[in-house]
Design an enzyme around this catalytic site. Structure first.
Site, mmCIF file in Angstrom:
data_model
loop_
_atom_site.group_PDB
_atom_site.id
_atom_site.type_symbol
_atom_site.label_atom_id
_atom_site.label_comp_id
_atom_site.label_asym_id
_atom_site.label_seq_id
_atom_site.Cartn_x
_atom_site.Cartn_y
_atom_site.Cartn_z
ATOM 1 N N ARG A 7 0.863 -1.181 0.000
ATOM 2 C CA ARG A 7 0.000 0.000 0.000
ATOM 3 C C ARG A 7 0.900 1.232 0.000
ATOM 4 N NH1 ARG A 7 -3.987 2.583 4.550
ATOM 5 N NH2 ARG A 7 -4.786 4.220 3.182
ATOM 6 N N HIS A 8 0.514 2.235 -0.765
ATOM 7 C CA HIS A 8 1.292 3.471 -0.883
ATOM 8 C C HIS A 8 1.541 4.128 0.474
ATOM 9 C CE1 HIS A 8 -2.152 6.036 0.014
ATOM 10 N NE2 HIS A 8 -2.870 5.218 -0.744
ATOM 11 N N ASN A 14 -4.767 11.036 4.029
ATOM 12 C CA ASN A 14 -4.726 9.918 4.987
ATOM 13 C C ASN A 14 -4.636 10.471 6.406
ATOM 14 O OD1 ASN A 14 -2.571 8.017 2.844
ATOM 15 N ND2 ASN A 14 -4.702 7.551 3.256
ATOM 16 N N GLN A 20 -9.731 9.053 -0.223
ATOM 17 C CA GLN A 20 -9.133 9.588 -1.441
ATOM 18 C C GLN A 20 -9.761 9.010 -2.692
ATOM 19 O OE1 GLN A 20 -4.614 10.378 -0.385
ATOM 20 N NE2 GLN A 20 -5.325 8.419 0.383
ATOM 21 N N ARG A 59 0.370 8.998 -5.583
ATOM 22 C CA ARG A 59 0.830 8.484 -4.294
ATOM 23 C C ARG A 59 1.401 7.071 -4.425
ATOM 24 N NH1 ARG A 59 -4.791 9.026 -4.399
ATOM 25 N NH2 ARG A 59 -6.032 7.206 -3.773
ATOM 26 N N GLU A 84 -7.066 2.942 -6.995
ATOM 27 C CA GLU A 84 -7.967 2.754 -5.865
ATOM 28 C C GLU A 84 -9.407 2.667 -6.361
ATOM 29 O OE1 GLU A 84 -8.893 1.539 -3.234
ATOM 30 O OE2 GLU A 84 -8.056 2.793 -1.650
ATOM 31 N N HIS A 144 -3.356 0.538 -3.542
ATOM 32 C CA HIS A 144 -4.145 1.307 -2.574
ATOM 33 C C HIS A 144 -4.893 0.370 -1.624
ATOM 34 C CE1 HIS A 144 -3.475 4.795 -5.230
ATOM 35 N NE2 HIS A 144 -3.540 3.884 -6.180
#
Length: 192
Positions: A7-8, A14, A20, A59, A84, A144
């Protein structure tokens, strides 16, 4: 075949608790440090990855670029299938606002939220293509939280459904026709 799922790193949204979705928010300074921490960890482990592939959102792509550069791995073209989940009118809202506007079942009520089945279909489409094109290649995939949760739920039904932390690292191994988790939601690289 191995697939690594990352995951980024953290973004300002966040940190603020905002969803997002496909809104293209960049990493913040903490997110960059998290990506560097995972890259450092992986550079000290046995080399198992052949390439890095990422969502096309900033991201995730920046996270992937930091890792690929440190490990001297090819960074493949960004793949929009790894984006995402699209959260429609919910993007940019905090949990309290979502509950006030749409109730606790906001995922089923708010307009434009991409269904689980559609997210899983994107994930499986990408995975099948990778398996057909390069079944011997071990890929590190940067994406994501909601996307990866759906991918993991589809591929490894026995896993507990955990919140995937920013810069969490999971590894799946294909044995026969079934994917098996070797590592799940690991964040030891973020511990001081």
């Amino acid at each position: 075949m191995l697939i690594g799922l990352v995951r980024h790193g953290k973004t300002d949204w966040n940190a603020e608790g905002k969803i997002q979705g496909q809104t293209d928010i960049p990493l913040n300074e903490e997110g960059i440090k998290q990506a560097i921490a995972l890259a450092e960890r992986l550079s000290g482990e046995a080399r198992i990855w052949d390439a890095v592939v990422s969502s096309d959102l900033k991201r995730a792509y920046r996270t992937a670029a930091i890792i690929a550069e440190k490990l001297n791995l090819p960074l493949l073209d960004a793949d929009p299938r790894l984006r995402e989940r699209y959260f429609g009118e919910v993007e940019g809202t905090k949990e309290q606002e979502r509950h006030e506007r749409w109730g606790k079942e906001w995922r089923d009520v708010a307009k434009g939220v991409e269904p689980n089945e559609a997210v899983r279909a994107r994930a499986l489409n990408a995975l099948k293509q990778w398996q057909q094109e390069s079944p011997e290649r071990n890929l590190l995939v940067v994406s994501h939280g909601s996307f990866l949760a759906q991918m993991l739920a589809e591929l490894c039904t026995e896993l507990d459904d955990q919140h995937l932390h920013n810069l969490s690292y999971s590894i799946l191994e294909l044995q026969g026709e079934k994917w098996h988790p070797q590592l799940y939601n690991c964040i030891v690289h973020l511990n001081p």
